[in-house]
Design an enzyme around this catalytic site. Sequence first.
Site, mmCIF file in Angstrom:
data_model
loop_
_atom_site.group_PDB
_atom_site.id
_atom_site.type_symbol
_atom_site.label_atom_id
_atom_site.label_comp_id
_atom_site.label_asym_id
_atom_site.label_seq_id
_atom_site.Cartn_x
_atom_site.Cartn_y
_atom_site.Cartn_z
ATOM 1 N N HIS A 1 0.830 -1.197 0.000
ATOM 2 C CA HIS A 1 0.000 0.000 0.000
ATOM 3 C C HIS A 1 0.866 1.250 0.000
ATOM 4 C CE1 HIS A 1 -3.285 -2.652 0.811
ATOM 5 N NE2 HIS A 1 -2.875 -2.948 2.029
ATOM 6 N N HIS B 1 3.138 -7.570 1.765
ATOM 7 C CA HIS B 1 2.384 -8.440 2.660
ATOM 8 C C HIS B 1 1.350 -9.246 1.884
ATOM 9 C CE1 HIS B 1 -0.074 -4.774 2.320
ATOM 10 N NE2 HIS B 1 -1.124 -5.550 2.547
ATOM 11 N N GLU C 1 -2.509 -0.162 7.998
ATOM 12 C CA GLU C 1 -3.488 -1.101 8.517
ATOM 13 C C GLU C 1 -2.855 -1.999 9.570
ATOM 14 O OE1 GLU C 1 -4.567 -2.997 4.848
ATOM 15 O OE2 GLU C 1 -3.142 -4.637 5.113
ATOM 16 N N ARG D 1 -0.979 -4.662 -6.433
ATOM 17 C CA ARG D 1 -0.607 -6.072 -6.506
ATOM 18 C C ARG D 1 0.783 -6.215 -7.118
ATOM 19 N NH1 ARG D 1 -5.766 -6.755 -9.162
ATOM 20 N NH2 ARG D 1 -7.399 -7.091 -7.603
#
Length: 323
Positions: free
Chosen positions: A110, A185, A128, A205
């Site tokens: 991200h 991740h 997150e 991605r």
Amino acid sequence: MEKDVRIRDIAAEKPEIIFIQPIFKENIWGGDKLRTEYGYPIPSDTTGECWAVSAHENGDCKVANGKYKGRTLTDLWKNQQELFGNLNGDKFPLLVKIIDAKDDLSIQVHPNDSYAKIHENGSLGKTECWYILDCKENQDIVIGHNAATKAELKAMIEKKKWNQLIRTLPIKKGDFLQINPGTVHAIKGGTLILETQQNSDITYRVYDYDRLSNGVPRELHIDKSIDVITVPFQEEKTEVTNDDGTQCKRLISCRYYEVFKFEIMKKEEFIQDKPFLIMSVIEGDGKINAQNIKKGMHFILPNGFNTYSLEGNMTLIASAPKV
């Protein structure tokens, strides 16, 4: 008599608990645990995400009961700012999900706020954290990479040296991980997590195992991923604190949020002193201020809620915006 009237008036002014109606998302890697574990009315057996508390344009939850019933969380944020401590910002700051990964998610990364603002039409970045609700035995998760330089990272991605590049970490039920922007991740199949994040839906991605969706490979974002991946990998340490002797532990405090875990075994009173507090019941059942709550319920304690009691045999994860 005047004193009694004043006490009743103050009690009447206490804001009500805002229960939220989740939204469900089907995914190529999703399963059916959102139904079997939580009793949710999911659309199919490939449902990967429960957007439990969301005010995002890709999923705007509605209030489930009370005087705000039927209104979206975005509507409340814009028009009932007093419920959220009159925080600055045009967007509700957090998004809480439950993710059911029946199959592996893509290896992804991200961006941070500054990169997303420029490259994603003013979007927020995405910090997150994950609380592991359940996972299969001897499970692991993708966290980080082994490249020493950007040049090495680029070369390993282009040559698809995934086994050399990717780092994994063993996990078990009850583990907690912080995922900062720039961290490579991926959640692996057989894992159920509760995710607390910034209100963003931006994911790049890096690799998707060459899977097909509707007969074609899903889009990758190689250039943007290389741009934002932190090199070398910087592991984030989390420290669980429980300094006050209560049944509440703080799992993390970062720039965007604080996250707490309540393990309730006896009745106890707490103080809601945050701009607002999002709460998710992840195990068991009980009561909040004598109101019944159970596993799978998500609700917000608004600003000014002040004291509340929790009782029963249950576990909750709570989050609040960092101010």
